[in-house]
Design a protein around this motif. Sequence first.
Motif, PDB file in Angstrom:
ATOM      1  N   ALA A 112      -1.142   8.903  -3.517  1.00 34.57           N
ATOM      2  CA  ALA A 112      -2.224   9.723  -2.952  1.00 34.57           C
ATOM      3  C   ALA A 112      -1.666  11.037  -2.410  1.00 34.57           C
ATOM      4  O   ALA A 112      -2.270  12.101  -2.575  1.00 34.57           O
ATOM      5  N   MET A 113      -0.503  10.936  -1.784  1.00 35.10           N
ATOM      6  CA  MET A 113       0.118  12.143  -1.247  1.00 35.10           C
ATOM      7  C   MET A 113       0.462  13.107  -2.375  1.00 35.10           C
ATOM      8  O   MET A 113       0.218  14.311  -2.284  1.00 35.10           O
ATOM      9  N   LYS A 114       1.014  12.527  -3.427  1.00 35.93           N
ATOM     10  CA  LYS A 114       1.414  13.359  -4.571  1.00 35.93           C
ATOM     11  C   LYS A 114       0.201  14.065  -5.138  1.00 35.93           C
ATOM     12  O   LYS A 114       0.209  15.265  -5.412  1.00 35.93           O
ATOM     13  N   GLU A 115      -0.869  13.272  -5.273  1.00 37.75           N
ATOM     14  CA  GLU A 115      -2.100  13.814  -5.843  1.00 37.75           C
ATOM     15  C   GLU A 115      -2.600  14.971  -4.962  1.00 37.75           C
ATOM     16  O   GLU A 115      -2.989  16.026  -5.442  1.00 37.75           O
ATOM     17  N   ILE A 175      -6.917   5.839   3.041  1.00 37.79           N
ATOM     18  CA  ILE A 175      -6.773   4.659   2.180  1.00 37.79           C
ATOM     19  C   ILE A 175      -7.538   3.493   2.780  1.00 37.79           C
ATOM     20  O   ILE A 175      -7.489   3.263   3.986  1.00 37.79           O
ATOM     21  N   GLU A 176      -8.249   2.805   1.919  1.00 42.05           N
ATOM     22  CA  GLU A 176      -9.012   1.656   2.417  1.00 42.05           C
ATOM     23  C   GLU A 176      -8.226   0.395   2.133  1.00 42.05           C
ATOM     24  O   GLU A 176      -7.769   0.175   1.004  1.00 42.05           O
ATOM     25  N   TYR A 209       0.807  -1.218   0.000  1.00 40.08           N
ATOM     26  CA  TYR A 209       0.000   0.000   0.000  1.00 40.08           C
ATOM     27  C   TYR A 209       0.841   1.270   0.000  1.00 40.08           C
ATOM     28  O   TYR A 209       0.336   2.353  -0.224  1.00 40.08           O
ATOM     29  N   ARG A 210       2.129   1.064   0.270  1.00 48.00           N
ATOM     30  CA  ARG A 210       2.951   2.257   0.417  1.00 48.00           C
ATOM     31  C   ARG A 210       2.955   3.095  -0.867  1.00 48.00           C
ATOM     32  O   ARG A 210       2.811   4.299  -0.835  1.00 48.00           O
ATOM     33  N   GLN A 211       3.038   2.377  -1.986  1.00 43.58           N
ATOM     34  CA  GLN A 211       3.070   3.078  -3.259  1.00 43.58           C
ATOM     35  C   GLN A 211       1.761   3.843  -3.458  1.00 43.58           C
ATOM     36  O   GLN A 211       1.750   5.001  -3.868  1.00 43.58           O
ATOM     37  N   ILE A 212       0.655   3.172  -3.127  1.00 44.99           N
ATOM     38  CA  ILE A 212      -0.654   3.820  -3.280  1.00 44.99           C
ATOM     39  C   ILE A 212      -0.696   5.083  -2.423  1.00 44.99           C
ATOM     40  O   ILE A 212      -1.142   6.140  -2.834  1.00 44.99           O
ATOM     41  N   GLU A 247      -0.804  16.872  -3.017  1.00 47.75           N
ATOM     42  CA  GLU A 247       0.062  18.042  -3.169  1.00 47.75           C
ATOM     43  C   GLU A 247      -0.236  18.764  -4.486  1.00 47.75           C
ATOM     44  O   GLU A 247      -0.271  19.988  -4.551  1.00 47.75           O
ATOM     45  N   GLU A 248      -0.490  17.960  -5.521  1.00 45.07           N
ATOM     46  CA  GLU A 248      -0.774  18.534  -6.847  1.00 45.07           C
ATOM     47  C   GLU A 248      -2.061  19.364  -6.781  1.00 45.07           C
ATOM     48  O   GLU A 248      -2.124  20.504  -7.255  1.00 45.07           O
ATOM     49  N   ILE A 249      -3.080  18.806  -6.124  1.00 46.64           N
ATOM     50  CA  ILE A 249      -4.357  19.527  -6.006  1.00 46.64           C
ATOM     51  C   ILE A 249      -4.132  20.850  -5.265  1.00 46.64           C
ATOM     52  O   ILE A 249      -4.598  21.903  -5.681  1.00 46.64           O
ATOM     53  N   GLU A 250      -3.355  20.760  -4.182  1.00 45.30           N
ATOM     54  CA  GLU A 250      -3.132  21.972  -3.389  1.00 45.30           C
ATOM     55  C   GLU A 250      -2.370  23.026  -4.199  1.00 45.30           C
ATOM     56  O   GLU A 250      -2.668  24.208  -4.133  1.00 45.30           O
TER      57      GLU A 250
END
Length: 535
Positions: A218-221, A363-364, A211-214, A223-226
Amino acid sequence: MFHKEFRAVVFQNVLILCASAVLWKQTTATATQVTRPRGVSLARASLYIPDSDFTCLDGSATFPFRYVNDDYCDCQDGSDEPGTSACPNGSFYCRNLGHEAMVVPSSRVNDGICDCCDAADEYQSGANCVNTCKELGSAAQEEAQRRYELESQGYAIKLEYINKGKQAKQSQQERNMALKAEQLEAEALRSEKEREKQEAEEPERQALDKYRQIEQEAMKEKEEIERSQRESEASKAFDWLDSNQDGKLQVEELQTHTAFDQNQDGTVSPDEAKFFLHNEEEMEKDEFVTTGWPLIKPFIMKAQGVEVPSQPEQQAGEIQLPEDHHQEEPIPETEGEEGEEEDEEHEEEGEIVKPSPVTPSSIEYDAETQAIIEAANKARNAYDEADRRLRDLEREIRQLEESNSKDYGPNEEYQPLDGQCYEYSDREYTYKLCPFDNGSQRPKHGGSETRLGSWDSWDGPEGNKYAAMKYDKGVQCWNGPQRSLKVHLSCGMENQLLSVSEPNRCEYEMKFTTPAACSEPRKPNDGDSEVHDEL
Ligand code: MAN
Protein backbone atom coordinates in the motif's frame (compact mmCIF):
# COMPACT_ATOMS: atom_id res chain seq x y z
CA MET A 1 67.26 50.50 87.01
CA PHE A 2 65.75 50.76 90.41
CA HIS A 3 66.32 48.09 92.96
CA LYS A 4 63.14 47.01 94.51
CA GLU A 5 64.27 47.88 97.98
CA PHE A 6 64.94 51.55 96.92
CA ARG A 7 62.16 52.36 94.67
CA ALA A 8 59.43 54.67 95.70
CA VAL A 9 56.82 52.55 97.22
CA VAL A 10 53.40 53.59 96.23
CA PHE A 11 51.99 50.27 96.86
CA GLN A 12 49.10 50.04 98.99
CA ASN A 13 47.17 46.92 99.07
CA VAL A 14 43.66 47.95 99.30
CA LEU A 15 41.71 45.58 101.26
CA ILE A 16 38.32 45.34 99.88
CA LEU A 17 35.95 44.34 102.48
CA CYS A 18 32.99 42.83 100.90
CA ALA A 19 30.36 44.80 102.58
CA SER A 20 27.68 42.71 101.17
CA ALA A 21 27.89 39.12 102.16
CA VAL A 22 29.20 37.19 99.18
CA LEU A 23 28.14 33.65 98.84
CA TRP A 24 31.33 31.71 98.20
CA LYS A 25 29.33 28.62 97.60
CA GLN A 26 25.62 28.37 97.33
CA THR A 27 25.62 25.51 99.76
CA THR A 28 27.27 27.58 102.50
CA ALA A 29 25.01 30.43 103.36
CA THR A 30 27.52 31.92 105.77
CA ALA A 31 28.86 35.37 105.05
CA THR A 32 32.64 35.52 104.67
CA GLN A 33 35.03 38.38 104.53
CA VAL A 34 37.34 38.35 101.58
CA THR A 35 40.37 40.59 101.39
CA ARG A 36 41.98 41.17 98.05
CA PRO A 37 44.23 43.76 96.45
CA ARG A 38 42.70 46.49 94.31
CA GLY A 39 41.70 45.30 90.86
CA VAL A 40 41.52 41.58 91.74
CA SER A 41 38.37 39.63 91.12
CA LEU A 42 36.79 37.44 93.72
CA ALA A 43 37.70 34.39 91.66
CA ARG A 44 41.38 35.26 91.85
CA ALA A 45 41.42 36.48 95.44
CA SER A 46 42.87 33.20 96.68
CA LEU A 47 45.96 33.78 94.50
CA TYR A 48 46.78 37.01 96.30
CA ILE A 49 47.50 36.11 99.96
CA PRO A 50 49.07 39.06 101.81
CA ASP A 51 50.85 36.83 104.36
CA SER A 52 52.88 34.91 101.80
CA ASP A 53 55.06 35.64 98.80
CA PHE A 54 53.33 36.34 95.53
CA THR A 55 53.94 34.17 92.48
CA CYS A 56 53.10 35.72 89.13
CA LEU A 57 50.05 34.00 87.70
CA ASP A 58 52.12 32.75 84.73
CA GLY A 59 54.55 31.27 87.28
CA SER A 60 57.42 33.36 85.93
CA ALA A 61 58.59 34.88 89.27
CA THR A 62 57.96 34.88 93.02
CA PHE A 63 58.62 37.85 95.32
CA PRO A 64 57.40 39.45 98.56
CA PHE A 65 53.74 40.32 98.57
CA ARG A 66 54.45 44.02 99.03
CA TYR A 67 55.49 44.20 95.38
CA VAL A 68 51.86 43.66 94.43
CA ASN A 69 50.29 46.93 93.30
CA ASP A 70 53.51 48.86 94.07
CA ASP A 71 53.13 50.60 90.70
CA TYR A 72 56.09 48.73 89.31
CA CYS A 73 55.63 45.92 86.85
CA ASP A 74 57.40 42.75 88.00
CA CYS A 75 55.47 39.98 86.26
CA GLN A 76 55.60 39.40 82.52
CA ASP A 77 51.85 38.74 82.54
CA GLY A 78 51.19 41.93 84.52
CA SER A 79 49.52 39.97 87.32
CA ASP A 80 51.41 41.75 90.12
CA GLU A 81 49.82 45.10 89.17
CA PRO A 82 46.06 44.44 88.96
CA GLY A 83 45.25 47.78 90.57
CA THR A 84 47.69 50.15 88.84
CA SER A 85 48.55 51.01 85.28
CA ALA A 86 52.19 49.91 85.70
CA CYS A 87 51.91 46.84 83.48
CA PRO A 88 50.90 47.35 79.86
CA ASN A 89 49.21 43.95 79.77
CA GLY A 90 47.52 43.90 83.18
CA SER A 91 43.79 43.78 83.83
CA PHE A 92 41.80 45.68 86.33
CA TYR A 93 38.66 44.21 87.78
CA CYS A 94 35.82 46.45 88.91
CA ARG A 95 33.25 45.07 91.19
CA ASN A 96 30.49 47.44 89.98
CA LEU A 97 28.19 46.51 92.78
CA GLY A 98 24.56 46.84 91.69
CA HIS A 99 25.48 46.21 88.07
CA GLU A 100 27.80 43.88 86.23
CA ALA A 101 31.39 43.26 87.28
CA MET A 102 33.81 44.23 84.55
CA VAL A 103 37.47 43.74 83.60
CA VAL A 104 39.28 46.63 81.88
CA PRO A 105 42.90 46.85 80.69
CA SER A 106 44.90 48.15 83.66
CA SER A 107 46.35 50.86 81.40
CA ARG A 108 43.02 52.61 81.89
CA VAL A 109 43.48 52.86 85.64
CA ASN A 110 43.71 56.48 86.69
CA ASP A 111 43.79 57.72 83.13
CA GLY A 112 41.18 60.36 83.87
CA ILE A 113 38.39 58.49 82.05
CA CYS A 114 35.67 56.75 84.01
CA ASP A 115 35.48 53.14 82.79
CA CYS A 116 33.91 51.37 85.73
CA CYS A 117 30.43 52.45 86.77
CA ASP A 118 31.55 52.28 90.40
CA ALA A 119 34.44 54.70 89.57
CA ALA A 120 36.94 52.23 91.06
CA ASP A 121 39.37 52.66 88.14
CA GLU A 122 39.85 56.36 88.85
CA TYR A 123 40.82 56.27 92.54
CA GLN A 124 43.74 58.64 92.21
CA SER A 125 43.33 60.61 89.01
CA GLY A 126 41.09 63.30 90.35
CA ALA A 127 38.56 62.55 87.63
CA ASN A 128 35.13 63.39 88.81
CA CYS A 129 33.58 59.94 88.45
CA VAL A 130 30.16 59.22 89.85
CA ASN A 131 28.96 55.78 90.76
CA THR A 132 26.20 55.02 88.25
CA CYS A 133 26.04 51.29 88.84
CA LYS A 134 22.67 51.41 90.52
CA GLU A 135 20.94 53.20 87.62
CA LEU A 136 22.72 51.14 85.00
CA GLY A 137 21.97 48.01 86.96
CA SER A 138 18.28 48.65 87.13
CA ALA A 139 18.09 49.61 83.41
CA ALA A 140 19.95 46.41 82.59
CA GLN A 141 17.64 44.52 84.90
CA GLU A 142 14.60 45.88 83.09
CA GLU A 143 16.10 45.02 79.74
CA ALA A 144 17.01 41.55 80.95
CA GLN A 145 13.50 41.08 82.25
CA ARG A 146 12.02 42.25 78.93
CA ARG A 147 14.30 39.89 77.04
CA TYR A 148 13.44 37.11 79.41
CA GLU A 149 9.75 37.59 78.79
CA LEU A 150 10.23 37.67 75.03
CA GLU A 151 12.44 34.65 75.08
CA SER A 152 9.96 32.83 77.28
CA GLN A 153 7.21 33.49 74.77
CA GLY A 154 9.47 32.56 71.87
CA TYR A 155 10.50 29.42 73.68
CA ALA A 156 6.86 28.47 74.29
CA ILE A 157 6.30 28.69 70.54
CA LYS A 158 9.44 26.68 69.95
CA LEU A 159 8.01 23.91 72.13
CA GLU A 160 4.94 23.88 69.87
CA TYR A 161 7.23 23.70 66.84
CA ILE A 162 9.08 20.76 68.36
CA ASN A 163 5.77 19.04 68.87
CA LYS A 164 4.68 19.71 65.30
CA GLY A 165 8.04 18.69 63.90
CA LYS A 166 8.05 15.41 65.77
CA GLN A 167 4.48 14.66 64.76
CA ALA A 168 5.28 15.44 61.14
CA LYS A 169 8.27 13.13 61.27
CA GLN A 170 6.18 10.39 62.81
CA SER A 171 3.39 10.69 60.25
CA GLN A 172 5.94 10.83 57.44
CA GLN A 173 7.45 7.62 58.71
CA GLU A 174 4.01 6.01 58.91
CA ARG A 175 3.13 7.22 55.44
CA ASN A 176 6.43 5.95 54.17
CA MET A 177 5.78 2.51 55.57
CA ALA A 178 2.30 2.43 54.04
CA LEU A 179 3.72 3.54 50.69
CA LYS A 180 6.41 0.90 50.82
CA ALA A 181 3.73 -1.76 51.33
CA GLU A 182 1.73 -0.31 48.42
CA GLN A 183 4.90 -0.27 46.34
CA LEU A 184 5.35 -4.02 46.81
CA GLU A 185 1.77 -4.63 45.67
CA ALA A 186 2.18 -2.26 42.75
CA GLU A 187 5.39 -3.97 41.67
CA ALA A 188 3.67 -7.36 41.74
CA LEU A 189 0.72 -5.98 39.76
CA ARG A 190 2.99 -4.39 37.18
CA SER A 191 4.88 -7.68 36.69
CA GLU A 192 1.57 -9.46 36.21
CA LYS A 193 0.37 -6.86 33.71
CA GLU A 194 3.68 -6.97 31.92
CA ARG A 195 3.38 -10.72 31.54
CA GLU A 196 -0.21 -10.37 30.28
CA LYS A 197 0.91 -7.70 27.84
CA GLN A 198 3.67 -9.91 26.45
CA GLU A 199 1.19 -12.77 26.15
CA ALA A 200 -1.24 -10.58 24.25
CA GLU A 201 1.42 -8.98 22.04
CA GLU A 202 2.83 -12.23 20.73
CA PRO A 203 -0.34 -13.27 18.80
CA GLU A 204 -0.72 -9.65 17.72
CA ARG A 205 2.79 -9.63 16.28
CA GLN A 206 2.08 -12.85 14.40
CA ALA A 207 -1.24 -11.56 13.10
CA LEU A 208 0.23 -8.23 12.03
CA ASP A 209 3.12 -9.90 10.23
CA LYS A 210 0.55 -11.12 7.71
CA TYR A 211 -0.51 -7.57 7.11
CA ARG A 212 2.92 -6.10 6.94
CA GLN A 213 3.35 -7.07 3.32
CA ILE A 214 -0.04 -5.60 2.46
CA GLU A 215 0.96 -2.42 4.22
CA GLN A 216 4.24 -2.24 2.36
CA GLU A 217 2.45 -2.70 -0.94
CA ALA A 218 0.00 0.00 0.00
CA MET A 219 2.86 2.33 0.82
CA LYS A 220 4.51 1.59 -2.49
CA GLU A 221 1.28 2.21 -4.31
CA LYS A 222 0.91 5.49 -2.51
CA GLU A 223 4.41 6.57 -3.43
CA GLU A 224 3.83 5.53 -7.04
CA ILE A 225 0.62 7.58 -7.23
CA GLU A 226 2.38 10.59 -5.76
CA ARG A 227 5.30 10.25 -8.13
CA SER A 228 3.14 9.96 -11.23
CA GLN A 229 1.02 12.82 -9.98
CA ARG A 230 4.13 14.98 -9.69
CA GLU A 231 5.24 13.98 -13.16
CA SER A 232 1.87 14.62 -14.69
CA GLU A 233 1.74 18.03 -13.03
CA ALA A 234 5.24 18.83 -14.32
CA SER A 235 4.36 17.57 -17.79
CA LYS A 236 1.23 19.73 -17.92
CA ALA A 237 3.22 22.70 -16.73
CA PHE A 238 5.83 22.06 -19.40
CA ASP A 239 3.20 21.91 -22.16
CA TRP A 240 1.71 25.12 -20.84
CA LEU A 241 5.01 26.96 -20.73
CA ASP A 242 6.21 25.54 -24.07
CA SER A 243 4.11 27.99 -26.04
CA ASN A 244 5.60 27.16 -29.41
CA GLN A 245 5.10 23.47 -28.66
CA ASP A 246 8.54 22.51 -29.91
CA GLY A 247 9.17 20.16 -26.99
CA LYS A 248 11.73 22.52 -25.43
CA LEU A 249 11.50 25.47 -23.10
CA GLN A 250 13.32 28.54 -24.28
CA VAL A 251 14.35 31.77 -22.57
CA GLU A 252 11.83 33.77 -24.64
CA GLU A 253 9.01 31.52 -23.56
CA LEU A 254 9.74 32.08 -19.89
CA GLN A 255 10.14 35.84 -20.46
CA THR A 256 6.44 36.07 -21.23
CA HIS A 257 5.55 35.11 -17.59
CA THR A 258 5.67 37.83 -14.99
CA ALA A 259 6.07 35.11 -12.33
CA PHE A 260 9.76 34.99 -13.25
CA ASP A 261 10.33 38.71 -12.79
CA GLN A 262 12.47 38.25 -9.70
CA ASN A 263 13.62 41.84 -9.28
CA GLN A 264 10.08 43.12 -9.85
CA ASP A 265 11.10 45.64 -12.49
CA GLY A 266 8.12 44.80 -14.72
CA THR A 267 10.03 42.68 -17.23
CA VAL A 268 11.59 39.24 -17.18
CA SER A 269 15.17 39.71 -18.32
CA PRO A 270 16.98 36.95 -20.27
CA ASP A 271 19.13 36.26 -17.20
CA GLU A 272 16.10 35.97 -14.98
CA ALA A 273 14.58 33.48 -17.41
CA LYS A 274 17.85 31.55 -17.85
CA PHE A 275 18.09 31.03 -14.14
CA PHE A 276 15.10 28.68 -14.40
CA LEU A 277 16.71 26.80 -17.31
CA HIS A 278 19.77 26.02 -15.20
CA ASN A 279 21.55 28.90 -16.96
CA GLU A 280 21.12 27.27 -20.35
CA GLU A 281 19.26 28.62 -23.38
CA GLU A 282 16.71 25.82 -23.34
CA MET A 283 15.52 22.80 -21.41
CA GLU A 284 14.17 19.42 -22.51
CA LYS A 285 11.00 18.02 -21.01
CA ASP A 286 12.74 15.18 -19.10
CA GLU A 287 15.05 17.58 -17.31
CA PHE A 288 12.13 19.91 -16.66
CA VAL A 289 10.06 17.14 -15.07
CA THR A 290 12.84 15.98 -12.72
CA THR A 291 14.61 19.19 -11.73
CA GLY A 292 13.18 22.16 -13.64
CA TRP A 293 9.63 22.06 -12.34
CA PRO A 294 10.51 21.83 -8.62
CA LEU A 295 12.50 25.07 -9.12
CA ILE A 296 9.81 26.87 -11.11
CA LYS A 297 6.70 25.72 -9.26
CA PRO A 298 7.10 27.95 -6.16
CA PHE A 299 7.31 31.05 -8.43
CA ILE A 300 4.13 30.11 -10.25
CA MET A 301 2.37 29.40 -6.95
CA LYS A 302 3.49 32.71 -5.55
CA ALA A 303 2.22 34.53 -8.60
CA GLN A 304 -1.11 32.78 -8.11
CA GLY A 305 -1.20 33.84 -4.46
CA VAL A 306 -0.85 30.27 -3.18
CA GLU A 307 1.20 29.95 -0.03
CA VAL A 308 4.52 28.27 -0.78
CA PRO A 309 5.38 25.53 1.74
CA SER A 310 8.83 25.80 3.30
CA GLN A 311 9.72 22.12 2.66
CA PRO A 312 10.33 21.37 -1.04
CA GLU A 313 8.71 17.94 -0.68
CA GLN A 314 5.54 19.64 0.48
CA GLN A 315 5.15 21.53 -2.76
CA ALA A 316 1.95 19.77 -3.72
CA GLY A 317 -0.10 22.96 -3.51
CA GLU A 318 -2.89 23.40 -5.99
CA ILE A 319 -2.09 25.54 -9.00
CA GLN A 320 -3.95 26.36 -12.13
CA LEU A 321 -2.27 26.39 -15.48
CA PRO A 322 -4.41 28.37 -17.92
CA GLU A 323 -4.79 27.39 -21.56
CA ASP A 324 -3.82 30.83 -22.73
CA HIS A 325 -0.24 31.32 -21.69
CA HIS A 326 -0.25 34.97 -22.63
CA GLN A 327 -2.56 36.04 -19.90
CA GLU A 328 -1.27 36.92 -16.45
CA GLU A 329 -0.96 34.09 -13.94
CA PRO A 330 -4.47 33.52 -12.67
CA ILE A 331 -5.39 33.73 -9.02
CA PRO A 332 -6.74 30.39 -7.73
CA GLU A 333 -10.20 30.07 -6.26
CA THR A 334 -10.28 30.44 -2.52
CA GLU A 335 -10.32 27.24 -0.50
CA GLY A 336 -13.66 25.60 0.14
CA GLU A 337 -15.46 27.30 -2.72
CA GLU A 338 -14.85 24.50 -5.13
CA GLY A 339 -17.21 21.57 -5.39
CA GLU A 340 -16.44 18.19 -6.82
CA GLU A 341 -17.69 19.15 -10.26
CA GLU A 342 -15.43 22.14 -10.30
CA ASP A 343 -12.50 19.90 -9.33
CA GLU A 344 -13.12 17.82 -12.40
CA GLU A 345 -13.41 20.95 -14.51
CA HIS A 346 -10.11 22.28 -13.15
CA GLU A 347 -8.44 19.00 -13.85
CA GLU A 348 -9.32 19.48 -17.48
CA GLU A 349 -7.86 22.95 -17.34
CA GLY A 350 -4.61 21.67 -15.86
CA GLU A 351 -5.25 21.95 -12.13
CA ILE A 352 -3.49 19.20 -10.20
CA VAL A 353 -5.66 17.49 -7.60
CA LYS A 354 -4.00 15.70 -4.70
CA PRO A 355 -4.82 12.00 -4.30
CA SER A 356 -6.37 10.79 -1.08
CA PRO A 357 -3.47 9.45 0.96
CA VAL A 358 -3.07 5.72 1.35
CA THR A 359 -1.72 5.03 4.78
CA PRO A 360 -1.25 1.86 6.80
CA SER A 361 -4.09 2.98 9.07
CA SER A 362 -6.46 2.70 6.19
CA ILE A 363 -5.86 -1.04 6.11
CA GLU A 364 -8.82 -3.02 7.29
CA TYR A 365 -8.09 -6.02 9.46
CA ASP A 366 -10.25 -9.09 9.55
CA ALA A 367 -12.43 -9.53 12.61
CA GLU A 368 -10.13 -12.07 14.24
CA THR A 369 -7.03 -9.84 13.85
CA GLN A 370 -9.03 -6.84 15.02
CA ALA A 371 -9.99 -8.74 18.18
CA ILE A 372 -6.35 -9.73 18.77
CA ILE A 373 -5.23 -6.10 18.36
CA GLU A 374 -7.92 -4.90 20.73
CA ALA A 375 -6.91 -7.49 23.34
CA ALA A 376 -3.28 -6.40 23.01
CA ASN A 377 -4.29 -2.74 23.28
CA LYS A 378 -6.25 -3.53 26.41
CA ALA A 379 -3.28 -5.41 27.91
CA ARG A 380 -0.97 -2.52 26.97
CA ASN A 381 -3.29 -0.01 28.62
CA ALA A 382 -3.55 -2.12 31.76
CA TYR A 383 0.24 -2.40 31.90
CA ASP A 384 0.66 1.36 31.34
CA GLU A 385 -1.74 2.06 34.18
CA ALA A 386 0.05 -0.34 36.56
CA ASP A 387 3.39 1.14 35.53
CA ARG A 388 2.12 4.69 36.08
CA ARG A 389 0.79 3.81 39.51
CA LEU A 390 4.12 2.28 40.53
CA ARG A 391 6.04 5.30 39.26
CA ASP A 392 3.71 7.68 41.13
CA LEU A 393 4.30 5.72 44.31
CA GLU A 394 8.04 5.71 43.79
CA ARG A 395 8.00 9.46 43.25
CA GLU A 396 6.02 10.04 46.43
CA ILE A 397 8.39 7.78 48.39
CA ARG A 398 11.38 9.67 47.00
CA GLN A 399 9.89 13.05 47.97
CA LEU A 400 9.04 11.79 51.40
CA GLU A 401 12.48 10.36 51.96
CA GLU A 402 14.06 13.57 50.74
CA SER A 403 12.02 15.57 53.22
CA ASN A 404 12.69 12.97 55.94
CA SER A 405 16.41 13.22 55.42
CA LYS A 406 16.37 16.99 55.99
CA ASP A 407 17.91 18.10 59.27
CA TYR A 408 15.23 20.20 60.94
CA GLY A 409 17.30 20.92 64.04
CA PRO A 410 18.18 18.91 67.14
CA ASN A 411 14.51 18.56 68.07
CA GLU A 412 12.77 19.02 64.70
CA GLU A 413 12.00 22.60 65.75
CA TYR A 414 12.62 24.04 62.28
CA GLN A 415 10.28 21.60 60.52
CA PRO A 416 7.25 23.95 60.60
CA LEU A 417 9.25 26.48 58.56
CA ASP A 418 9.59 24.10 55.61
CA GLY A 419 7.02 25.05 52.97
CA GLN A 420 6.71 28.67 54.21
CA CYS A 421 8.18 31.77 52.58
CA TYR A 422 9.09 35.15 54.08
CA GLU A 423 9.73 38.43 52.31
CA TYR A 424 11.75 41.56 52.89
CA SER A 425 11.90 44.63 50.65
CA ASP A 426 14.60 47.23 50.38
CA ARG A 427 14.74 50.15 47.97
CA GLU A 428 15.50 48.00 44.93
CA TYR A 429 14.47 44.41 45.55
CA THR A 430 11.96 42.21 47.27
CA TYR A 431 13.82 39.28 48.75
CA LYS A 432 12.19 35.98 49.56
CA LEU A 433 13.35 33.20 51.82
CA CYS A 434 11.63 29.83 51.67
CA PRO A 435 13.49 27.92 54.40
CA PHE A 436 14.85 24.51 53.36
CA ASP A 437 14.06 25.36 49.76
CA ASN A 438 15.56 28.54 48.33
CA GLY A 439 16.20 32.26 48.56
CA SER A 440 15.45 34.71 45.75
CA GLN A 441 15.48 38.35 44.71
CA ARG A 442 12.91 40.20 42.55
CA PRO A 443 13.42 43.77 41.30
CA LYS A 444 10.66 45.98 42.71
CA HIS A 445 10.20 47.87 39.48
CA GLY A 446 9.68 44.91 37.17
CA GLY A 447 11.87 42.10 36.00
CA SER A 448 12.15 38.46 36.74
CA GLU A 449 13.06 36.65 39.94
CA THR A 450 16.69 35.66 40.46
CA ARG A 451 17.49 32.60 42.52
CA LEU A 452 20.12 33.41 45.14
CA GLY A 453 20.60 29.80 46.16
CA SER A 454 19.00 26.49 46.99
CA TRP A 455 19.00 24.84 50.40
CA ASP A 456 22.32 23.22 51.11
CA SER A 457 23.10 22.81 54.81
CA TRP A 458 23.37 24.26 58.28
CA ASP A 459 26.26 26.66 58.39
CA GLY A 460 26.69 28.03 61.91
CA PRO A 461 30.07 28.17 63.63
CA GLU A 462 31.52 25.11 65.31
CA GLY A 463 29.43 24.14 68.31
CA ASN A 464 26.49 26.19 67.09
CA LYS A 465 25.80 24.93 63.60
CA TYR A 466 22.07 25.67 63.79
CA ALA A 467 22.80 29.42 64.02
CA ALA A 468 23.02 29.83 60.23
CA MET A 469 21.79 28.27 57.00
CA LYS A 470 23.54 28.00 53.66
CA TYR A 471 21.80 28.23 50.29
CA ASP A 472 24.03 27.81 47.26
CA LYS A 473 24.14 27.17 43.51
CA GLY A 474 22.08 30.26 42.70
CA VAL A 475 21.97 31.95 39.30
CA GLN A 476 25.44 32.61 37.90
CA CYS A 477 26.58 36.16 38.47
CA TRP A 478 27.59 38.01 35.33
CA ASN A 479 31.35 37.58 35.08
CA GLY A 480 31.35 36.15 38.58
CA PRO A 481 30.48 33.21 40.83
CA GLN A 482 27.14 31.48 41.26
CA ARG A 483 25.02 33.44 43.72
CA SER A 484 24.93 32.16 47.31
CA LEU A 485 23.14 33.08 50.49
CA LYS A 486 23.82 32.76 54.21
CA VAL A 487 20.93 33.17 56.65
CA HIS A 488 21.74 34.11 60.26
CA LEU A 489 19.09 32.95 62.69
CA SER A 490 18.22 34.46 66.01
CA CYS A 491 15.48 34.07 68.58
CA GLY A 492 12.35 36.10 67.95
CA MET A 493 8.65 35.84 68.69
CA GLU A 494 7.88 35.67 64.98
CA ASN A 495 9.34 34.22 61.85
CA GLN A 496 10.58 37.36 60.20
CA LEU A 497 13.14 38.36 57.63
CA LEU A 498 14.78 41.34 59.29
CA SER A 499 17.39 42.44 56.78
CA VAL A 500 19.25 41.48 53.64
CA SER A 501 22.69 42.59 52.54
CA GLU A 502 25.15 41.77 49.79
CA PRO A 503 28.55 42.13 51.53
CA ASN A 504 30.33 40.79 48.44
CA ARG A 505 28.98 40.86 44.90
CA CYS A 506 26.47 38.02 44.51
CA GLU A 507 27.06 36.80 48.09
CA TYR A 508 23.98 37.59 50.13
CA GLU A 509 23.31 37.56 53.86
CA MET A 510 19.93 37.57 55.57
CA LYS A 511 19.00 38.05 59.19
CA PHE A 512 16.01 35.99 60.17
CA THR A 513 14.29 35.71 63.53
CA THR A 514 12.32 32.66 64.52
CA PRO A 515 10.97 31.14 67.72
CA ALA A 516 12.76 27.95 66.62
CA ALA A 517 16.09 29.64 67.46
CA CYS A 518 15.07 30.49 71.05
CA SER A 519 16.69 28.63 73.90
CA GLU A 520 15.18 28.03 77.29
CA PRO A 521 15.52 31.45 78.96
CA ARG A 522 17.32 31.83 82.27
CA LYS A 523 15.74 34.06 84.86
CA PRO A 524 17.67 37.34 85.03
CA ASN A 525 19.76 37.70 88.22
CA ASP A 526 19.39 40.45 90.80
CA GLY A 527 21.90 42.75 89.14
CA ASP A 528 24.85 41.83 91.32
CA SER A 529 26.71 39.71 88.87
CA GLU A 530 29.70 38.89 91.00
CA VAL A 531 28.02 36.11 92.89
CA HIS A 532 26.80 34.45 89.70
CA ASP A 533 29.90 35.17 87.65
CA GLU A 534 32.29 33.81 90.09
CA LEU A 535 30.64 30.90 91.69
C1 MAN B 1 21.84 41.89 39.86
C2 MAN B 1 21.52 41.62 41.31
C3 MAN B 1 22.57 42.19 42.22
C4 MAN B 1 23.94 41.71 41.78
C5 MAN B 1 24.17 41.99 40.32
C6 MAN B 1 25.49 41.40 39.86
O1 MAN B 1 21.72 43.23 39.60
O2 MAN B 1 21.44 40.23 41.46
O3 MAN B 1 22.32 41.81 43.55
O4 MAN B 1 24.96 42.35 42.52
O5 MAN B 1 23.12 41.42 39.55
O6 MAN B 1 25.73 41.66 38.52
